[in-house]
Design a protein around this motif. Structure first.
Motif, PDB file in Angstrom:
ATOM      1  N   THR A  40       0.842  -1.196   0.623  1.00  0.00           N
ATOM      2  CA  THR A  40      -0.184   0.155   0.082  1.00  0.00           C
ATOM      3  C   THR A  40       0.885   1.617  -0.024  1.00  0.00           C
ATOM      4  N   ASN A  41       0.217   2.015  -0.665  1.00  0.00           N
ATOM      5  CA  ASN A  41       1.253   3.126  -0.454  1.00  0.00           C
ATOM      6  C   ASN A  41       1.263   4.104   0.487  1.00  0.00           C
ATOM      7  N   ILE A  42       2.507   4.358   0.842  1.00  0.00           N
ATOM      8  CA  ILE A  42       2.240   5.910   1.883  1.00  0.00           C
ATOM      9  C   ILE A  42       1.727   6.994   2.376  1.00  0.00           C
ATOM     10  N   PRO A  43       0.222   7.184   2.831  1.00  0.00           N
ATOM     11  CA  PRO A  43      -0.007   8.338   2.582  1.00  0.00           C
ATOM     12  C   PRO A  43       0.619   9.793   3.347  1.00  0.00           C
ATOM     13  N   ASN A  44       0.698  10.765   2.759  1.00  0.00           N
ATOM     14  CA  ASN A  44       1.253  11.662   3.047  1.00  0.00           C
ATOM     15  C   ASN A  44       0.440  12.730   4.227  1.00  0.00           C
ATOM     16  N   TYR A  45      -0.601  12.718   3.956  1.00  0.00           N
ATOM     17  CA  TYR A  45      -1.679  13.185   4.976  1.00  0.00           C
ATOM     18  C   TYR A  45      -2.363  11.697   5.775  1.00  0.00           C
ATOM     19  N   CYS A  46      -3.813  12.392   7.039  1.00  0.00           N
ATOM     20  CA  CYS A  46      -4.222  11.860   7.295  1.00  0.00           C
ATOM     21  C   CYS A  46      -5.475  12.149   7.312  1.00  0.00           C
ATOM     22  N   SER A  47      -6.110  10.416   6.430  1.00  0.00           N
ATOM     23  CA  SER A  47      -7.144  10.730   5.320  1.00  0.00           C
ATOM     24  C   SER A  47      -8.708  11.121   6.728  1.00  0.00           C
ATOM     25  N   THR A  48      -8.182  11.070   8.089  1.00  0.00           N
ATOM     26  CA  THR A  48      -9.623  11.530   9.025  1.00  0.00           C
ATOM     27  C   THR A  48      -9.668  13.432   9.056  1.00  0.00           C
ATOM     28  N   CYS A  49      -7.720  13.334   9.377  1.00  0.00           N
ATOM     29  CA  CYS A  49      -7.764  15.078  10.525  1.00  0.00           C
ATOM     30  C   CYS A  49      -7.242  15.571   9.438  1.00  0.00           C
ATOM     31  N   SER A  50      -6.317  15.117   8.162  1.00  0.00           N
ATOM     32  CA  SER A  50      -6.032  15.598   6.861  1.00  0.00           C
ATOM     33  C   SER A  50      -4.231  16.552   7.549  1.00  0.00           C
ATOM     34  N   VAL A  54       0.299  16.672  -3.817  1.00  0.00           N
ATOM     35  CA  VAL A  54      -1.119  16.083  -4.116  1.00  0.00           C
ATOM     36  C   VAL A  54      -1.627  16.484  -5.155  1.00  0.00           C
ATOM     37  N   ASP A  55      -2.150  15.550  -5.452  1.00  0.00           N
ATOM     38  CA  ASP A  55      -2.490  16.113  -6.957  1.00  0.00           C
ATOM     39  C   ASP A  55      -4.477  17.345  -6.741  1.00  0.00           C
ATOM     40  N   THR A  56      -4.240  19.019  -7.025  1.00  0.00           N
ATOM     41  CA  THR A  56      -5.662  19.311  -7.264  1.00  0.00           C
ATOM     42  C   THR A  56      -4.674  20.467  -8.285  1.00  0.00           C
ATOM     43  N   ALA A  91       1.637  24.944  -8.695  1.00  0.00           N
ATOM     44  CA  ALA A  91       2.503  25.175  -7.774  1.00  0.00           C
ATOM     45  C   ALA A  91       3.655  24.413  -9.279  1.00  0.00           C
ATOM     46  N   ILE A  92       3.405  23.696  -9.466  1.00  0.00           N
ATOM     47  CA  ILE A  92       4.549  23.497 -10.231  1.00  0.00           C
ATOM     48  C   ILE A  92       5.462  24.040 -10.855  1.00  0.00           C
ATOM     49  N   ALA A  93       4.331  25.415 -11.810  1.00  0.00           N
ATOM     50  CA  ALA A  93       4.567  27.193 -12.759  1.00  0.00           C
ATOM     51  C   ALA A  93       6.009  27.458 -11.476  1.00  0.00           C
ATOM     52  N   LYS A  94       4.823  27.909 -10.284  1.00  0.00           N
ATOM     53  CA  LYS A  94       5.886  28.109  -8.837  1.00  0.00           C
ATOM     54  C   LYS A  94       7.387  28.121  -9.215  1.00  0.00           C
ATOM     55  N   TYR A  95       7.460  26.142  -8.615  1.00  0.00           N
ATOM     56  CA  TYR A  95       8.364  26.277  -8.824  1.00  0.00           C
ATOM     57  C   TYR A  95       9.495  26.272  -9.977  1.00  0.00           C
ATOM     58  N   THR A 139       8.259  12.036  -3.622  1.00  0.00           N
ATOM     59  CA  THR A 139       7.328  12.404  -2.748  1.00  0.00           C
ATOM     60  C   THR A 139       6.114  13.342  -3.654  1.00  0.00           C
ATOM     61  N   VAL A 140       6.807  14.226  -4.537  1.00  0.00           N
ATOM     62  CA  VAL A 140       6.018  14.908  -4.993  1.00  0.00           C
ATOM     63  C   VAL A 140       4.675  14.011  -6.217  1.00  0.00           C
ATOM     64  N   SER A 141       3.358  13.968  -6.075  1.00  0.00           N
ATOM     65  CA  SER A 141       2.281  13.662  -6.826  1.00  0.00           C
ATOM     66  C   SER A 141       2.935  13.182  -7.594  1.00  0.00           C
ATOM     67  N   GLU A 142       2.196  12.162  -8.759  1.00  0.00           N
ATOM     68  CA  GLU A 142       2.189  11.838 -10.042  1.00  0.00           C
ATOM     69  C   GLU A 142       2.818  12.703 -10.943  1.00  0.00           C
ATOM     70  N   THR A 143       1.699  13.669 -11.295  1.00  0.00           N
ATOM     71  CA  THR A 143       1.096  15.005 -12.136  1.00  0.00           C
ATOM     72  C   THR A 143       2.550  15.894 -11.544  1.00  0.00           C
ATOM     73  N   ALA A 144       3.736  16.189 -10.086  1.00  0.00           N
ATOM     74  CA  ALA A 144       4.385  17.089 -10.676  1.00  0.00           C
ATOM     75  C   ALA A 144       5.752  16.535 -10.969  1.00  0.00           C
ATOM     76  N   LYS A 145       5.164  15.252 -10.505  1.00  0.00           N
ATOM     77  CA  LYS A 145       6.939  14.343 -11.197  1.00  0.00           C
ATOM     78  C   LYS A 145       7.121  14.824 -12.293  1.00  0.00           C
TER      79      LYS A 145
END
Length: 159
Positions: free
Chosen positions: A64-74, A114-116, A122-126, A148-154
């Protein structure tokens, strides 16, 4: 009956297992780095979901992928916070970036994980600002962020 199992991950983000059966943190340490293992969000204590064992289904599956954020409290998990902190510390060391460039990159970092809808901005700024950084900082940021970055960012940052 299906059974939800949990992850045991060290605070640096090394996954020991995604088949941990308890909903409390293990009393063990990471074999890779020696840091404490956890299996719950350190903010709300919700177990970190791992493998879902389906009744009647046998065989091995990929971890299972290791999540970056908690799915309950974020809240960010410790490994996510550490990556963000280390990235900001690296930026502070750079002698070529202006304060405003460092701030733009720093503020873009969470949206790279994350992909949002904010990920594209964020990609453009970076990309626009990291190009002015010293080679040492650029290379170190790449090494910290690549896994660590999202697949889109990668795809957009590193290909």
């Amino acid at each position: 009956m299906d059974k939800q199992l949990y992850q045991a991950v060290c605070i640096n983000g090394h996954q020991k297992t995604d088949k941990y059966e308890s909903t409390t943190d293990p009393k063990e340490f990471c074999a890779d780095c020696g840091k404490k293992l956890i299996s719950t969000c350190q903010s709300c204590r919700t177990p970190i979901k791992g493998h879902l064992k389906l009744e009647g289904v046998y065989g091995s599956f990929r971890p299972t992928n290791i999540p970056n954020y908690c799915s309950t409290c974020s809240a960010p998990h410790p490994w996510t916070s550490f990556i963000l902190e280390q990235s900001v510390e690296l930026l502070a060391l750079d002698t070529e970036l202006s304060s405003s460039q460092k701030e733009l990159i720093k503020n873009a970092l969470p949206d790279l994980l994350v992909d949002t809808p904010a990920t594209q901005v964020a990609i453009a700024k970076y990309k626009l600002n990291i190009s002015n950084a010293t080679k040492v900082v650029k290379d170190a940021m790449y090494n910290i962020l690549i896994d660590t970055v999202s697949e889109t960012a990668k795809k957009l940052l590193f290909n």
